[in-house]
Design a protein around this motif. Structure first.
Motif, short mmCIF file in Angstrom:
data_model
loop_
_atom_site.label_atom_id
_atom_site.label_comp_id
_atom_site.label_asym_id
_atom_site.label_seq_id
_atom_site.Cartn_x
_atom_site.Cartn_y
_atom_site.Cartn_z
N HIS A 98 -3.16 -0.21 2.37
CA HIS A 98 -4.14 -0.13 3.46
C HIS A 98 -4.43 1.33 3.80
CE1 HIS A 98 -5.05 -0.13 7.91
NE2 HIS A 98 -6.00 -0.88 7.44
N TYR A 99 -3.38 2.13 3.89
CA TYR A 99 -3.55 3.55 4.19
C TYR A 99 -4.39 4.22 3.10
CZ TYR A 99 -2.48 8.45 4.94
OH TYR A 99 -2.58 9.80 5.16
N GLN A 100 -4.07 3.91 1.84
CA GLN A 100 -4.83 4.50 0.74
C GLN A 100 -6.28 4.04 0.76
OE1 GLN A 100 -2.24 3.21 -2.43
NE2 GLN A 100 -1.33 5.24 -2.61
N ALA A 101 -6.51 2.79 1.12
CA ALA A 101 -7.89 2.28 1.20
C ALA A 101 -8.66 3.02 2.28
CB ALA A 101 -7.88 0.78 1.47
N ARG A 102 -8.03 3.26 3.42
CA ARG A 102 -8.71 3.99 4.51
C ARG A 102 -9.06 5.41 4.08
NH1 ARG A 102 -4.59 3.87 8.61
NH2 ARG A 102 -5.62 5.75 9.29
N LYS A 103 -8.23 6.00 3.24
CA LYS A 103 -8.47 7.36 2.75
C LYS A 103 -9.39 7.36 1.53
CE LYS A 103 -5.94 9.34 5.79
NZ LYS A 103 -6.55 10.12 6.85
N LYS A 104 -9.84 6.17 1.13
CA LYS A 104 -10.76 6.00 0.01
C LYS A 104 -10.19 6.57 -1.29
CE LYS A 104 -14.83 5.58 2.87
NZ LYS A 104 -14.58 4.23 3.19
N VAL A 105 -8.90 6.28 -1.51
CA VAL A 105 -8.22 6.73 -2.71
C VAL A 105 -8.67 5.91 -3.92
CG1 VAL A 105 -5.95 6.96 -3.80
CG2 VAL A 105 -6.25 7.60 -1.42
N PHE A 106 -9.12 4.68 -3.66
CA PHE A 106 -9.57 3.83 -4.76
C PHE A 106 -10.82 3.08 -4.33
CE2 PHE A 106 -5.81 2.05 -2.67
CZ PHE A 106 -6.35 0.98 -2.02
N GLU A 107 -11.41 2.38 -5.28
CA GLU A 107 -12.67 1.71 -5.03
C GLU A 107 -12.50 0.53 -4.07
OE1 GLU A 107 -11.56 2.39 -8.11
OE2 GLU A 107 -12.99 3.89 -8.80
N GLU A 108 -13.56 0.23 -3.36
CA GLU A 108 -13.59 -0.88 -2.40
C GLU A 108 -13.26 -2.21 -3.07
OE1 GLU A 108 -15.15 -2.41 1.54
OE2 GLU A 108 -15.30 -0.35 0.88
N ASP A 109 -13.75 -2.41 -4.28
CA ASP A 109 -13.51 -3.66 -5.00
C ASP A 109 -12.01 -3.87 -5.24
OD1 ASP A 109 -14.53 -5.99 -6.42
OD2 ASP A 109 -13.83 -4.96 -8.24
N PHE A 110 -11.32 -2.81 -5.60
CA PHE A 110 -9.87 -2.88 -5.82
C PHE A 110 -9.16 -3.31 -4.55
CE2 PHE A 110 -5.63 -0.97 -6.07
CZ PHE A 110 -5.22 -1.38 -7.32
N TRP A 111 -9.53 -2.74 -3.42
CA TRP A 111 -8.91 -3.07 -2.14
C TRP A 111 -9.24 -4.52 -1.74
CZ3 TRP A 111 -5.11 -2.99 0.75
CH2 TRP A 111 -5.14 -3.22 2.12
N HIS A 112 -10.46 -4.95 -2.00
CA HIS A 112 -10.86 -6.33 -1.67
C HIS A 112 -9.96 -7.33 -2.40
CE1 HIS A 112 -13.38 -9.77 -0.76
NE2 HIS A 112 -13.42 -10.04 -2.05
N HIS A 113 -9.74 -7.14 -3.68
CA HIS A 113 -8.91 -8.06 -4.45
C HIS A 113 -7.45 -7.97 -4.04
CE1 HIS A 113 -12.14 -9.58 -6.85
NE2 HIS A 113 -12.55 -8.34 -7.07
N THR A 114 -7.01 -6.79 -3.66
CA THR A 114 -5.65 -6.63 -3.17
C THR A 114 -5.45 -7.43 -1.88
OG1 THR A 114 -5.53 -4.43 -4.16
CG2 THR A 114 -3.94 -4.91 -2.43
N GLN A 115 -6.43 -7.37 -1.00
CA GLN A 115 -6.35 -8.14 0.25
C GLN A 115 -6.32 -9.64 -0.03
OE1 GLN A 115 -8.82 -6.75 3.71
NE2 GLN A 115 -9.68 -5.48 2.08
N ASN A 116 -7.06 -10.09 -1.04
CA ASN A 116 -7.05 -11.52 -1.39
C ASN A 116 -5.65 -11.97 -1.76
OD1 ASN A 116 -9.76 -11.82 -0.92
ND2 ASN A 116 -10.34 -11.69 -3.07
N HIS A 117 -4.95 -11.16 -2.53
CA HIS A 117 -3.58 -11.52 -2.91
C HIS A 117 -2.69 -11.57 -1.68
CE1 HIS A 117 0.46 -10.92 -4.65
NE2 HIS A 117 -0.01 -11.80 -5.50
N PHE A 118 -2.83 -10.60 -0.81
CA PHE A 118 -2.03 -10.56 0.41
C PHE A 118 -2.32 -11.78 1.29
CE2 PHE A 118 -0.97 -7.80 4.38
CZ PHE A 118 0.33 -8.25 4.38
N ARG A 119 -3.59 -12.14 1.41
CA ARG A 119 -3.98 -13.31 2.22
C ARG A 119 -3.26 -14.57 1.75
NH1 ARG A 119 -10.30 -13.77 2.26
NH2 ARG A 119 -9.77 -15.84 3.03
#
Length: 163
Positions: A98-119
């Motif tokens: 989450h911290y890395q996503a806020r800092k835009k360390v990786f693409e939005e799509d990568f974070w979206h799929h990561t959140q799906n797994h967490f959900r």
């Protein structure tokens, strides 16, 4: 060639040199950002692999499966301790992401799929009880995210496979 003409020529050459160095710096920054994105993806894989490796212990798998349908109050203290450690590790890993996503360390799509797994994990009855008891250990922005993901529900049942 007069001294004045040499002065203007030197100015043009130095301006071109500055522009060339800025272009080079831009390429270096882009390369560095791409390398950081790759390193982040690898670290996510390492986190995911380590998370799955903890489930190699048969007793933890049994507890994990029971926790999908049962809350923390139904477990013995030693069982709760195992699951709490497991879910703390899981949650801290996603907090880093989450911290890395806020800092835009990786693409939005990568974070979206990561959140799906967490959900999918957040649908566990045990996890929801764990989160209510432990959410104060996490920063407000991450708490908000987890609360929203829990409310949204899983993207798919955790143990079902598409046929």
């Amino acid at each position: 060639m007069t001294l004045e003409q040499l002065y203007f020529l030197a100015g043009i050459v130095s301006s071109l040199a500055v522009i060339a160095s800025l272009v080079f710096v831009g390429f270096q920054l882009r390369h560095s950002a791409n390398q950081q994105r790759i390193a982040t993806a690898v670290s996510y894989y390492d986190f995911f692999r380590d998370h799955m490796k903890t489930l190699e212990e048969a007793s933890l798998v049994d507890l994990f499966l029971l926790g999908l349908e049962r809350g923390p109050e139904t477990f013995e203290p030693a069982e709760r301790t195992k699951l709490n450690v497991f879910y703390t590790m899981l949650t801290r890993g996603y907090q880093v992401m989450h911290y890395q996503a806020r800092k835009k360390v990786f693409e939005e799509d990568f974070w979206h799929h990561t959140q799906n797994h967490f959900r999918d994990h957040l649908a566990s009855k045990y996890y929801q009880g764990f989160w209510l008891a432990r959410r104060h250990h996490f920063p407000p922005g991450f708490r908000k995210l987890v609360d929203e993901l829990i409310e949204a529900g899983p993207t798919a049942p955790l143990l079902e496979m598409a046929s």
